[in-house]
Design a protein around this motif. Structure first.
Motif, PDB file in Angstrom:
ATOM      1  N   ALA A  47      22.691  55.192 147.540  1.00 32.56           N
ATOM      2  CA  ALA A  47      24.004  55.740 147.890  1.00 32.56           C
ATOM      3  C   ALA A  47      24.275  56.992 147.057  1.00 32.56           C
ATOM      4  CB  ALA A  47      25.089  54.702 147.670  1.00 32.56           C
ATOM      5  N   GLN A  48      23.876  56.961 145.791  1.00 27.45           N
ATOM      6  CA  GLN A  48      24.118  58.133 144.928  1.00 27.45           C
ATOM      7  C   GLN A  48      23.310  59.345 145.373  1.00 27.45           C
ATOM      8  OE1 GLN A  48      23.462  56.317 141.089  1.00 27.45           O
ATOM      9  NE2 GLN A  48      25.667  56.302 140.635  1.00 27.45           N
ATOM     10  N   GLN A  49      22.225  59.080 146.103  1.00 25.92           N
ATOM     11  CA  GLN A  49      21.442  60.208 146.640  1.00 25.92           C
ATOM     12  C   GLN A  49      22.070  60.751 147.937  1.00 25.92           C
ATOM     13  OE1 GLN A  49      17.504  58.615 147.098  1.00 25.92           O
ATOM     14  NE2 GLN A  49      17.341  58.181 144.901  1.00 25.92           N
ATOM     15  N   GLY A  50      23.222  60.212 148.299  1.00 23.34           N
ATOM     16  CA  GLY A  50      23.921  60.726 149.489  1.00 23.34           C
ATOM     17  C   GLY A  50      23.488  60.074 150.778  1.00 23.34           C
ATOM     18  N   LYS A  51      22.791  58.948 150.685  1.00 20.10           N
ATOM     19  CA  LYS A  51      22.281  58.328 151.919  1.00 20.10           C
ATOM     20  C   LYS A  51      23.261  57.293 152.478  1.00 20.10           C
ATOM     21  CE  LYS A  51      17.551  58.876 150.416  1.00 20.10           C
ATOM     22  NZ  LYS A  51      16.474  58.169 149.735  1.00 20.10           N
ATOM     23  N   ARG A  52      23.114  57.069 153.788  1.00 18.96           N
ATOM     24  CA  ARG A  52      23.857  55.986 154.413  1.00 18.96           C
ATOM     25  C   ARG A  52      22.993  54.746 154.313  1.00 18.96           C
ATOM     26  NH1 ARG A  52      24.644  59.243 159.815  1.00 18.96           N
ATOM     27  NH2 ARG A  52      22.533  59.684 159.161  1.00 18.96           N
ATOM     28  N   VAL A  53      23.425  53.827 153.471  1.00 20.63           N
ATOM     29  CA  VAL A  53      22.610  52.648 153.190  1.00 20.63           C
ATOM     30  C   VAL A  53      23.187  51.454 153.949  1.00 20.63           C
ATOM     31  CG1 VAL A  53      21.717  51.163 151.364  1.00 20.63           C
ATOM     32  CG2 VAL A  53      22.246  53.565 150.879  1.00 20.63           C
TER      33      VAL A  53
ATOM     34  N   ILE B 198      31.489  53.857 144.839  1.00 20.95           N
ATOM     35  CA  ILE B 198      30.725  54.190 146.046  1.00 20.95           C
ATOM     36  C   ILE B 198      31.496  53.628 147.251  1.00 20.95           C
ATOM     37  CG2 ILE B 198      28.574  53.737 147.303  1.00 20.95           C
ATOM     38  CD1 ILE B 198      28.048  55.415 144.847  1.00 20.95           C
ATOM     39  N   ASN B 199      31.587  54.428 148.304  1.00 26.39           N
ATOM     40  CA  ASN B 199      32.256  53.929 149.522  1.00 26.39           C
ATOM     41  C   ASN B 199      31.456  52.779 150.107  1.00 26.39           C
ATOM     42  OD1 ASN B 199      34.456  55.629 149.728  1.00 26.39           O
ATOM     43  ND2 ASN B 199      33.202  57.254 150.620  1.00 26.39           N
ATOM     44  N   PHE B 200      32.147  51.729 150.479  1.00 27.16           N
ATOM     45  CA  PHE B 200      31.430  50.612 151.102  1.00 27.16           C
ATOM     46  C   PHE B 200      32.305  49.958 152.157  1.00 27.16           C
ATOM     47  CE2 PHE B 200      33.715  46.960 149.588  1.00 27.16           C
ATOM     48  CZ  PHE B 200      34.341  47.421 148.430  1.00 27.16           C
ATOM     49  N   SER B 201      31.646  49.222 153.064  1.00 27.44           N
ATOM     50  CA  SER B 201      32.374  48.360 153.989  1.00 27.44           C
ATOM     51  C   SER B 201      31.492  47.164 154.305  1.00 27.44           C
ATOM     52  CB  SER B 201      32.783  49.102 155.257  1.00 27.44           C
ATOM     53  OG  SER B 201      31.649  49.615 155.909  1.00 27.44           O
ATOM     54  N   VAL B 202      32.067  46.175 154.947  1.00 27.18           N
ATOM     55  CA  VAL B 202      31.337  44.940 155.225  1.00 27.18           C
ATOM     56  C   VAL B 202      31.518  44.574 156.696  1.00 27.18           C
ATOM     57  CG1 VAL B 202      31.018  42.520 154.536  1.00 27.18           C
ATOM     58  CG2 VAL B 202      31.892  44.175 152.875  1.00 27.18           C
ATOM     59  N   VAL B 203      30.412  44.261 157.346  1.00 27.30           N
ATOM     60  CA  VAL B 203      30.487  43.816 158.741  1.00 27.30           C
ATOM     61  C   VAL B 203      30.091  42.347 158.782  1.00 27.30           C
ATOM     62  CG1 VAL B 203      29.612  44.154 161.075  1.00 27.30           C
ATOM     63  CG2 VAL B 203      29.837  46.112 159.548  1.00 27.30           C
ATOM     64  N   PRO B 204      31.002  41.474 159.169  1.00 17.85           N
ATOM     65  CA  PRO B 204      30.651  40.049 159.170  1.00 17.85           C
ATOM     66  C   PRO B 204      29.575  39.743 160.198  1.00 17.85           C
ATOM     67  CG  PRO B 204      32.818  40.418 160.151  1.00 17.85           C
ATOM     68  CD  PRO B 204      32.360  41.734 159.635  1.00 17.85           C
ATOM     69  N   GLY B 205      28.905  38.634 159.983  1.00 16.49           N
ATOM     70  CA  GLY B 205      27.875  38.219 160.937  1.00 16.49           C
ATOM     71  C   GLY B 205      28.095  36.766 161.312  1.00 16.49           C
ATOM     72  N   ILE B 206      27.372  36.324 162.328  1.00 11.42           N
ATOM     73  CA  ILE B 206      27.458  34.898 162.693  1.00 11.42           C
ATOM     74  C   ILE B 206      26.668  34.116 161.663  1.00 11.42           C
ATOM     75  CG2 ILE B 206      26.722  33.202 164.397  1.00 11.42           C
ATOM     76  CD1 ILE B 206      27.584  35.106 166.544  1.00 11.42           C
ATOM     77  N   THR B 207      27.346  33.232 160.988  1.00  9.35           N
ATOM     78  CA  THR B 207      26.679  32.484 159.933  1.00  9.35           C
ATOM     79  C   THR B 207      25.781  31.393 160.524  1.00  9.35           C
ATOM     80  OG1 THR B 207      27.054  31.367 157.833  1.00  9.35           O
ATOM     81  CG2 THR B 207      28.577  30.819 159.630  1.00  9.35           C
TER      82      THR B 207
ATOM     83  N   GLY C 271      27.145  59.291 149.503  1.00  6.59           N
ATOM     84  CA  GLY C 271      26.550  58.216 150.292  1.00  6.59           C
ATOM     85  C   GLY C 271      27.504  57.051 150.473  1.00  6.59           C
ATOM     86  N   SER C 272      27.039  56.052 151.186  1.00  6.41           N
ATOM     87  CA  SER C 272      27.869  54.869 151.406  1.00  6.41           C
ATOM     88  C   SER C 272      26.964  53.663 151.621  1.00  6.41           C
ATOM     89  CB  SER C 272      28.748  55.070 152.639  1.00  6.41           C
ATOM     90  OG  SER C 272      27.917  55.230 153.768  1.00  6.41           O
ATOM     91  N   VAL C 273      27.535  52.506 151.437  1.00  4.03           N
ATOM     92  CA  VAL C 273      26.778  51.271 151.657  1.00  4.03           C
ATOM     93  C   VAL C 273      27.571  50.373 152.609  1.00  4.03           C
ATOM     94  CG1 VAL C 273      25.848  49.174 150.584  1.00  4.03           C
ATOM     95  CG2 VAL C 273      25.733  51.345 149.357  1.00  4.03           C
ATOM     96  N   VAL C 274      26.893  49.836 153.598  1.00  5.95           N
ATOM     97  CA  VAL C 274      27.534  48.861 154.472  1.00  5.95           C
ATOM     98  C   VAL C 274      26.744  47.561 154.393  1.00  5.95           C
ATOM     99  CG1 VAL C 274      28.428  48.395 156.770  1.00  5.95           C
ATOM    100  CG2 VAL C 274      28.063  50.749 156.064  1.00  5.95           C
ATOM    101  N   LEU C 275      27.421  46.494 154.036  1.00  2.00           N
ATOM    102  CA  LEU C 275      26.783  45.170 154.095  1.00  2.00           C
ATOM    103  C   LEU C 275      26.937  44.693 155.527  1.00  2.00           C
ATOM    104  CD1 LEU C 275      27.925  42.976 151.065  1.00  2.00           C
ATOM    105  CD2 LEU C 275      26.099  44.645 151.191  1.00  2.00           C
TER     106      LEU C 275
END
Ligand code: SAH
Length: 459
Positions: free
Chosen positions: A293-299, A325-334, A219-223
């Motif tokens: 994420a450990q269950q293999g889901k795209r979080v 765990i694989n992760f990435s971050v997508v910035p947002g407009i604060t 799985g992976s997590v994206v903030l």
């Protein structure tokens, strides 16, 4: 079916454009991109045509159109501003059984050109049969947003692996299974988007090693930063992630219109936090991200504004790092950026503010020397989570000799249809705060005065 859709291989094939203006230029550009051997005939040409000729991408003929120019052409486009000439071109092409498009005149053309989304080698073409070009364009814009830019690269990668896959899996059904796992792999597409070669290789190794029936994908997590509320402020990348997610974990600051963009069958988990009332403790949120994420889901962990600005983004990632765990971050407009803009307040201004400070009103009280740094001229102060601390902010800035008349604004529900903005002077900040509710942002500084002339967004 009024038109038969095909994709033509035009590389090195003679094609003709009649016309040398801007519309002809647009058509010529597409034919050049397709590798056609292009001739353009016209009385005069835009500078772009001349530079293409110089670069030996096309051949120009400067004279009036005559029928025999169509001989041996595969495709012809009539793009002059003269209807009679366009007609002549069309008839000459028809007589020679050569496909001809006449711009702005689909009824008189033997082929029409679709709206396209180019993610070569993936190509999407949309046509309304010339009946509703604007609708075709709107559909194109919708698809443009939902088809990630890296789609082409993913298809290229697949193309480069075809022989290897054929050699590795002898049965057709095995190959099909492989490709299904390839295109739905939770990390591969993202690694291709990030052009992260080691991650791409790791995913490919996993795909080739795996026994089709027994693999649990990693799985992976994206903030993802959801922005302050208006769904139009979500980034394209953020939108793509929330449309691919299996699970979306979100809190109160994520607006309803943004949540409506989440994939319909994704699991949604609310971990709402209100000031002083943590519905789900942070450690539990961290655990939730890890478990899914450990269950293999795209979080997707969807957070208001930007995940790394007063968003505890780093804390949420720490546990994932620990567990690889694989992760990435997508910035947002604060909120500072979104709310100030929608209130008509520029955070900086050449004459009034050369710097801007983002301050949290939450947590430990700001210490005395810090207040001294804040109460300086030519600086904009933006207080997040500051509503309940408004009396402290007012008293502390006044104690540091900031002018009592310094303009202040409080923006509640910024960027949303129910946005409310109150303005006044620093000496009345605590009183103004009583008229507002969370989420609200406090802005202190001369720039607030610009709202009078620059406000543009109204509920
Ligand atoms: N990570 C977020 C901030 C989280 S802290 C970001 O980058 O914007 C939460 C605070 O942000 C709220 O208390 C409020 O001060 C501010 N905030 C977030 N969204 C807001 C909105 N739509 N309108 C006004 N304030 C907002």
């Amino acid at each position: 079916m009024d038109y038969f859709p095909i994709f033509c291989q035009l590389a090195q094939k003679p094609c003709l454009v009649v016309g040398g203006g801007e519309i002809a230029e647009r058509k010529a550009r597409l034919l050049i991109d397709a590798g056609a051997q292009l001739t353009v005939v016209a009385l005069s040409f835009t500078p772009q045509f001349l530079s293409w000729q110089q670069a030996q991408k096309i051949r120009l003929i400067q004279r009036a159109f005559t029928d025999e120019l169509i001989n041996h052409q595969w495709l012809v486009i009539a793009a002059t501003n003269n209807d009679a000439v366009n007609q002549q071109v069309y008839q000459a092409a028809n007589a020679r059984q050569t496909f001809c498009n006449v711009v702005d005149s689909p009824q008189q053309a033997s082929f029409i050109m679709p709206s396209i989304i180019d993610r070569s080698p993936i190509m999407v073409a949309i046509s309304s049969g010339g009946k509703a070009p604007v609708l075709a364009r709107i559909l194109r814009e919708k698809l443009e947003v939902s088809l990630p830019q890296h789609l082409g690269r993913l298809a290229e990668l697949a193309g480069s692996l075809r022989d290897t896959v054929k050699a590795r899996f002898s049965r057709m059904s095995q190959r099909r299974q492989f490709w299904e796992r390839f295109f739905t792999h939770p990390n591969l597409a993202q690694s291709v988007a990030d052009q992260h070669q080691p991650h791409i290789q790791a995913s490919l190794n996993q795909l080739f090693d795996a026994q089709p029936s027994t693999t649990t994908p990693q799985g992976s997590v994206v903030l993802v930063g959801a922005g302050p509320g208006d769904p139009g402020l979500l980034t394209l990348k953020g939108l793509q992630h929330i449309q691919q997610a299996d699970v979306v974990i979100y809190d109160r600051l994520v607006s309803e219109p943004v949540m409506q963009l989440v994939r319909r069958d994704a699991e949604r988990i609310f971990v709402g936090k209100r000031a002083g009332d943590h519905c789900v403790p942070q450690t539990q949120i961290n655990q939730l991200l890890l478990q899914h994420a450990q269950q293999g889901k795209r979080v997707v962990r969807l957070k208001g504004g930007d995940p790394f600005i007063f968003g505890r983004g780093a804390e949420e990632l720490a546990l994932l790092v620990q567990h690889q765990i694989n992760f990435s971050v997508v910035p947002g407009i604060t909120a500072a950026s979104g709310c100030s803009t929608y209130a008509g307040i520029p955070l900086t201004h050449r004459d009034h503010a050369q710097s801007v400070r983002f301050i949290t009103g939450h947590g430990k009280d700001i210490t005395l020397p810090e207040w001294r740094c804040l109460a300086v001229k030519n600086q904009t102060l933006v207080f997040y989570m500051g509503l309940t601390k408004a009396p402290l902010i007012e008293a502390s800035l006044l104690a540091q000799n900031m002018a009592p008349t310094t303009p202040v604004a409080i923006i509640e529900n910024g960027t949303l249809p129910n946005q409310k903005v109150v303005t006044g002077e620093l000496q009345h900040l605590a009183h103004l705060a009583q008229q507002c509710h969370s989420p609200a942002l406090i802005i202190v500084g001369e720039v607030v005065n610009y709202r009078a002339s620059l406000h543009w967004f109204s509920s």
